[in-house]
Motif scaffolding. Structure first.
Motif, short mmCIF file in Angstrom:
data_model
loop_
_atom_site.label_atom_id
_atom_site.label_comp_id
_atom_site.label_asym_id
_atom_site.label_seq_id
_atom_site.Cartn_x
_atom_site.Cartn_y
_atom_site.Cartn_z
N SER A 287 0.83 -1.21 0.00
CA SER A 287 0.00 0.00 0.00
C SER A 287 0.86 1.26 0.00
N SER A 288 2.05 1.21 0.61
CA SER A 288 2.92 2.39 0.56
C SER A 288 3.51 2.56 -0.83
N ALA B 218 0.85 4.22 -2.66
CA ALA B 218 0.78 5.62 -2.22
C ALA B 218 1.85 6.46 -2.90
N VAL C 173 -0.46 8.48 2.48
CA VAL C 173 -0.05 7.28 3.21
C VAL C 173 -0.79 6.08 2.66
N ARG D 18 -2.67 2.29 3.19
CA ARG D 18 -3.58 1.67 4.16
C ARG D 18 -3.37 0.17 4.11
N SER E 241 -1.86 5.55 9.34
CA SER E 241 -2.76 6.33 8.47
C SER E 241 -3.84 7.02 9.29
N GLN E 242 -4.36 6.35 10.29
CA GLN E 242 -5.40 6.96 11.13
C GLN E 242 -4.85 8.14 11.92
N ALA F 188 -4.26 11.04 9.54
CA ALA F 188 -5.52 11.67 9.12
C ALA F 188 -6.08 12.57 10.22
N VAL G 31 -5.37 8.65 1.82
CA VAL G 31 -5.03 7.29 2.22
C VAL G 31 -5.27 6.39 1.01
N ARG H 169 -5.05 2.63 -0.91
CA ARG H 169 -5.02 1.18 -0.75
C ARG H 169 -4.06 0.57 -1.75
#
Length: 157
Positions: free
Chosen positions: A24-25, A28, A116, A118, A133-134, A137, A146, A148
């Motif tokens: 996921s990064s 991103a 970022v 997720r 990520s949370q 945010a 965010v 995926r």
């Protein structure tokens, strides 16, 4: 290496992206590169590492210079995997020792966007483990995107 000083004096939009080796990064970073190109901005790829012995690891003493070298090699390999042909023009590579959430939140100061990945953990795991990520945010000084993982079958390309 523990201080994040990524604010730039040029007028190009800064797009900060966390790169941690996860699919996921990678997604991103590719998303951030496309976005930055569309707005004439620059991407600052941030890889955060820590020394296990510095956070209470109960194993043998570890040389922080060795950890730094491993982090450099890992970051370079990740960037090569994401951009196998060549790295985008203007890509800034930032390697920082510390906590990923705190580092990215500090880096968001003066940025146009923080991007970022997720990982997709469920609510219980996220509540127990925390989520970069949370936290970003909730606390970043700029808008946060965010992203995926692009495809389960193709995590790198």
């Amino acid at each position: 290496m523990s201080e994040v000083t990524m604010q730039s004096s040029d007028s190009a939009a800064r797009v900060i992206v966390g790169v941690d080796g996860s699919a996921s990064s990678y997604a991103a970073l590719r998303w951030a590169d496309r976005y930055a190109r569309s707005v004439g901005g620059v991407v600052e790829a941030v890889h955060v590492w820590d020394t296990p012995s510095a956070v209470g690891f109960a194993g043998p003493a570890i040389d922080p210079d060795f950890d730094l070298e491993q982090a450099r090699e890992r970051f370079a390999a990740e960037l090569d995997a994401i951009f196998p042909e060549e790295r985008p023009p203007g890509l800034r590579e930032v390697l920082v020792e510390g906590d990923p959430s705190e580092t990215l939140i500090r880096a968001s100061q003066g940025a146009e966007l923080l991007v970022v990945g997720r990982r997709g953990r469920g609510a219980f795991a996220r509540a127990m483990l925390g989520s970069v990520s949370q936290r970003c945010a909730q606390h970043a000084a700029c808008p946060v995107v965010v992203v995926r993982q692009e495809s389960e079958a193709d995590p790198v390309h």
